[in-house]
Design a protein around this motif. Structure first.
Motif, PDB file in Angstrom:
ATOM      1  N   VAL A 133      -6.638  13.425  -2.350  1.00 17.11           N
ATOM      2  CA  VAL A 133      -6.308  14.298  -3.486  1.00 17.11           C
ATOM      3  C   VAL A 133      -7.172  14.017  -4.708  1.00 17.11           C
ATOM      4  O   VAL A 133      -7.031  14.670  -5.730  1.00 17.11           O
ATOM      5  CB  VAL A 133      -4.819  14.185  -3.883  1.00 17.11           C
ATOM      6  N   LYS A 135       9.588  -0.491   3.318  1.00 19.47           N
ATOM      7  CA  LYS A 135      10.111  -1.673   2.638  1.00 19.47           C
ATOM      8  C   LYS A 135      11.531  -1.984   3.106  1.00 19.47           C
ATOM      9  O   LYS A 135      11.907  -3.131   3.248  1.00 19.47           O
ATOM     10  CB  LYS A 135      10.124  -1.418   1.123  1.00 19.47           C
ATOM     11  N   LYS A 185       3.641   7.067 -10.582  1.00 24.02           N
ATOM     12  CA  LYS A 185       5.002   7.395 -10.146  1.00 24.02           C
ATOM     13  C   LYS A 185       5.687   6.155  -9.574  1.00 24.02           C
ATOM     14  O   LYS A 185       6.871   5.909  -9.813  1.00 24.02           O
ATOM     15  CB  LYS A 185       4.967   8.516  -9.095  1.00 24.02           C
ATOM     16  N   THR A 238       1.991  15.423  -1.418  1.00 30.06           N
ATOM     17  CA  THR A 238       1.271  14.292  -0.837  1.00 30.06           C
ATOM     18  C   THR A 238       1.787  12.977  -1.419  1.00 30.06           C
ATOM     19  O   THR A 238       2.056  12.016  -0.699  1.00 30.06           O
ATOM     20  CB  THR A 238      -0.234  14.428  -1.125  1.00 30.06           C
ATOM     21  N   GLN A 239       1.933  12.958  -2.758  1.00 25.22           N
ATOM     22  CA  GLN A 239       2.408  11.741  -3.419  1.00 25.22           C
ATOM     23  C   GLN A 239       3.823  11.393  -2.980  1.00 25.22           C
ATOM     24  O   GLN A 239       4.138  10.231  -2.700  1.00 25.22           O
ATOM     25  CB  GLN A 239       2.384  11.945  -4.939  1.00 25.22           C
ATOM     26  N   GLU A 240       4.680  12.430  -2.907  1.00 28.39           N
ATOM     27  CA  GLU A 240       6.077  12.176  -2.537  1.00 28.39           C
ATOM     28  C   GLU A 240       6.186  11.652  -1.104  1.00 28.39           C
ATOM     29  O   GLU A 240       6.967  10.747  -0.825  1.00 28.39           O
ATOM     30  CB  GLU A 240       6.922  13.446  -2.700  1.00 28.39           C
ATOM     31  N   ILE A 241       5.387  12.213  -0.205  1.00 23.90           N
ATOM     32  CA  ILE A 241       5.397  11.742   1.184  1.00 23.90           C
ATOM     33  C   ILE A 241       4.998  10.269   1.227  1.00 23.90           C
ATOM     34  O   ILE A 241       5.652   9.435   1.850  1.00 23.90           O
ATOM     35  CB  ILE A 241       4.439  12.583   2.066  1.00 23.90           C
ATOM     36  N   ALA A 242       3.914   9.950   0.491  1.00 24.80           N
ATOM     37  CA  ALA A 242       3.407   8.574   0.501  1.00 24.80           C
ATOM     38  C   ALA A 242       4.435   7.603  -0.076  1.00 24.80           C
ATOM     39  O   ALA A 242       4.671   6.533   0.489  1.00 24.80           O
ATOM     40  CB  ALA A 242       2.106   8.499  -0.290  1.00 24.80           C
ATOM     41  N   LEU A 243       5.068   8.010  -1.194  1.00 24.51           N
ATOM     42  CA  LEU A 243       6.034   7.113  -1.840  1.00 24.51           C
ATOM     43  C   LEU A 243       7.288   6.943  -0.985  1.00 24.51           C
ATOM     44  O   LEU A 243       7.849   5.848  -0.882  1.00 24.51           O
ATOM     45  CB  LEU A 243       6.387   7.637  -3.234  1.00 24.51           C
ATOM     46  N   LEU A 283       0.462  20.738  -3.815  1.00 16.37           N
ATOM     47  CA  LEU A 283      -0.052  19.957  -2.694  1.00 16.37           C
ATOM     48  C   LEU A 283      -0.132  18.478  -3.073  1.00 16.37           C
ATOM     49  O   LEU A 283       0.279  17.600  -2.308  1.00 16.37           O
ATOM     50  CB  LEU A 283      -1.434  20.474  -2.294  1.00 16.37           C
ATOM     51  N   HIS A 284      -0.637  18.209  -4.281  1.00 17.39           N
ATOM     52  CA  HIS A 284      -0.739  16.818  -4.741  1.00 17.39           C
ATOM     53  C   HIS A 284       0.643  16.178  -4.863  1.00 17.39           C
ATOM     54  O   HIS A 284       0.846  15.042  -4.450  1.00 17.39           O
ATOM     55  CB  HIS A 284      -1.465  16.760  -6.086  1.00 17.39           C
ATOM     56  N   THR A 285       1.584  16.945  -5.430  1.00  9.33           N
ATOM     57  CA  THR A 285       2.933  16.414  -5.585  1.00  9.33           C
ATOM     58  C   THR A 285       3.537  16.069  -4.231  1.00  9.33           C
ATOM     59  O   THR A 285       4.087  14.981  -4.038  1.00  9.33           O
ATOM     60  CB  THR A 285       3.832  17.439  -6.314  1.00  9.33           C
ATOM     61  N   ILE A 336       0.815  -1.223   0.000  1.00  6.47           N
ATOM     62  CA  ILE A 336       0.000   0.000   0.000  1.00  6.47           C
ATOM     63  C   ILE A 336       0.843   1.265   0.000  1.00  6.47           C
ATOM     64  O   ILE A 336       1.844   1.361   0.706  1.00  6.47           O
ATOM     65  CB  ILE A 336      -0.989   0.005   1.209  1.00  6.47           C
ATOM     66  N   VAL A 337       0.445   2.222  -0.841  1.00  2.94           N
ATOM     67  CA  VAL A 337       0.997   3.571  -0.801  1.00  2.94           C
ATOM     68  C   VAL A 337      -0.072   4.436  -0.165  1.00  2.94           C
ATOM     69  O   VAL A 337      -1.203   4.480  -0.642  1.00  2.94           O
ATOM     70  CB  VAL A 337       1.351   4.075  -2.213  1.00  2.94           C
ATOM     71  N   ASN A 338       0.274   5.080   0.921  1.00  4.33           N
ATOM     72  CA  ASN A 338      -0.718   5.738   1.739  1.00  4.33           C
ATOM     73  C   ASN A 338      -0.648   7.263   1.632  1.00  4.33           C
ATOM     74  O   ASN A 338       0.231   7.891   2.207  1.00  4.33           O
ATOM     75  CB  ASN A 338      -0.506   5.280   3.190  1.00  4.33           C
ATOM     76  N   LEU A 339      -1.573   7.870   0.897  1.00  4.57           N
ATOM     77  CA  LEU A 339      -1.590   9.328   0.789  1.00  4.57           C
ATOM     78  C   LEU A 339      -2.201   9.908   2.073  1.00  4.57           C
ATOM     79  O   LEU A 339      -3.294   9.515   2.457  1.00  4.57           O
ATOM     80  CB  LEU A 339      -2.416   9.777  -0.412  1.00  4.57           C
ATOM     81  N   PRO A 340      -1.476  10.823   2.735  1.00  5.70           N
ATOM     82  CA  PRO A 340      -1.965  11.339   4.022  1.00  5.70           C
ATOM     83  C   PRO A 340      -3.251  12.166   3.909  1.00  5.70           C
ATOM     84  O   PRO A 340      -3.980  12.303   4.883  1.00  5.70           O
ATOM     85  CB  PRO A 340      -0.803  12.192   4.533  1.00  5.70           C
ATOM     86  N   GLU A 386       7.456   7.196   2.279  1.00  6.52           N
ATOM     87  CA  GLU A 386       7.076   6.387   3.436  1.00  6.52           C
ATOM     88  C   GLU A 386       7.036   4.901   3.056  1.00  6.52           C
ATOM     89  O   GLU A 386       7.509   4.038   3.786  1.00  6.52           O
ATOM     90  CB  GLU A 386       5.699   6.839   3.914  1.00  6.52           C
ATOM     91  N   HIS A 387       6.496   4.639   1.874  1.00  8.44           N
ATOM     92  CA  HIS A 387       6.405   3.262   1.388  1.00  8.44           C
ATOM     93  C   HIS A 387       7.789   2.658   1.222  1.00  8.44           C
ATOM     94  O   HIS A 387       8.048   1.521   1.583  1.00  8.44           O
ATOM     95  CB  HIS A 387       5.656   3.243   0.052  1.00  8.44           C
ATOM     96  N   GLU A 434      -1.617  21.694  -7.391  1.00  6.96           N
ATOM     97  CA  GLU A 434      -0.649  20.799  -8.012  1.00  6.96           C
ATOM     98  C   GLU A 434       0.526  20.525  -7.074  1.00  6.96           C
ATOM     99  O   GLU A 434       0.964  19.387  -6.909  1.00  6.96           O
ATOM    100  CB  GLU A 434      -0.153  21.421  -9.316  1.00  6.96           C
ATOM    101  N   ALA A 439      -0.029   9.004  -8.296  1.00  8.02           N
ATOM    102  CA  ALA A 439       0.913   8.450  -7.306  1.00  8.02           C
ATOM    103  C   ALA A 439       1.263   7.015  -7.691  1.00  8.02           C
ATOM    104  O   ALA A 439       2.426   6.605  -7.626  1.00  8.02           O
ATOM    105  CB  ALA A 439       0.297   8.497  -5.909  1.00  8.02           C
TER     106      ALA A 439
END
Lengths: 226, 114
Positions: free
Chosen positions: A61, B112, A72, B100-105, B96-98, A54-58, B107-108, B94, A69
């Motif tokens: 969006v 791992k 990417k 958010t995505q970067e934080i999620a990726l 904000l979305h970027t 899982i990729v978790n968006l906080p 963290e993932h 845009e 995401a």
């Protein structure tokens, strides 16, 4: 071909576990990633309990940002293709391999899992919308797409890169029209879909109208300037 | 253009000024963003002080009353401002979305590696 299944999920606690488990059972050789789009329910907890990838968006969006995401993720991990797959159980994993095979055989950029190749469209408000969009795509690109609103689409590496680099691209019919006009090869493969297992369709009346307006304006006017 | 309209323009300019200063004190608005509003208020004062400007443009475009020119001017300026705001919001969204995505990726990825 290394394929990634991207499952955008926003408040899908009722169906996410069933969906991912059936994916793991029926397509064990294909990787997947759940993109939790800031769900306020237990979607995230359920995925973690089941050790799903899982990729978790906080924060939430929206589908376009959530799917991006996933793209990417696919791009950075070197996948050759990415499949857009609904978390609500509408899409059947059995049809994934035929779509991947079709992409390999035809070198298509986008493969759409289409409901209306073998079956005729039944008459409903939803299929009227779909027919209008098909007509607009035919009008502006000259190509015939029978099921433009299908949410089950396979994109190749070129399209993954497009999604990663362009921010105004959403996994929606207007993107299909845009890619067609830019010379992408789009094919359709027959699939069946199920009624959603749980939850409510995100297409309420007002949302349907704004969805149609957005799609029509984008295909008719905006795509000429992009 | 009668005296009342000129007084009204000055009063509006003052209100804008007071409003901006209060926001500045509360640190709710950035100095760069105040430029537009100060210039906007200055235009009001200018039009009140030299009504000939409004008369000149009314005659030029063919308005019966200079007050109409002032309305049109204000609407046009706000229209442009609103359009710029739409663009700014889109850019912020845009970013904000970027993020958010970067934080999620990120963290993932760190999950791992653990």
């Amino acid at each position: 071909m290394k394929v990634l299944i991207i499952i955008p999920a926003h408040n899908e606690e009722g169906s996410i576990v069933t969906t991912v488990n059936s994916l793991k059972r029926l397509t064990p050789s294909i990787d997947y990633v759940v993109v939790n789009d800031g769900s306020s329910d237990r979607t995230k907890e359920l995925c973690e309990q089941n050790a799903f990838n899982i990729v978790n968006l906080p924060i939430n969006v929206g589908l376009a940002g959530g799917f991006q995401a996933g793209m990417k993720y696919a791009y950075r991990n070197g996948y050759d293709a990415a499949l857009q797959f609904d978390a609500d159980g509408q899409h059947k994993p059995d049809y994934i391999q035929p779509m991947v095979d079709a992409m390999r055989e035809t070198n298509a950029d986008i493969v759409i899992g289409s409901r209306f190749i073998t079956q005729k469209k039944k008459f409903s408000s939803r299929t009227i919308g779909s027919s209008i969009i098909s007509g607009l795509i035919k009008l502006t690109t000259g190509k015939s797409i029978k099921d433009p609103t299908s949410g089950m689409r396979l994109y190749n590496a070129k399209m993954i890169e497009l999604f990663v680099t362009k921010h105004d691209i959403a996994p929606e019919p207007d993107t299909i029209a845009y890619c067609l006009r830019k010379g992408a090869k789009v094919i359709e493969v027959p699939v069946e879909m199920q009624e959603r297992l749980t939850g409510e369709s995100y297409l309420s009346v007002s949302k349907s109208i704004s969805y149609m307006l957005r799609t029509c304006i984008s295909i008719l006017i905006l795509q000429w300037f992009r | 253009m009668n005296g009342l309209l000129r007084i009204l323009l000055v009063v509006c300019a003052l209100l804008v000024f007071v409003f901006i200063i209060r926001r500045i004190k509360k640190a709710e608005i950035h100095a760069t963003d105040t430029i537009f509003w100060f210039l906007f208020a200055a235009c009001f004062v200018l039009l009140a002080a030299i009504p000939q400007i409004a008369y000149f443009f009314s005659d030029l475009i063919g308005f019966v009353s200079p007050a109409n020119f002032i309305f049109l001017f204000v609407i046009a300026v706000l229209f442009v401002r609103e359009f710029i705001s739409t663009i700014e919001i889109a850019q912020l969204r845009e970013k904000l979305h970027t993020l958010t995505q970067e934080i999620a990726l990120a963290e993932h990825k760190s999950d791992k590696e653990d």
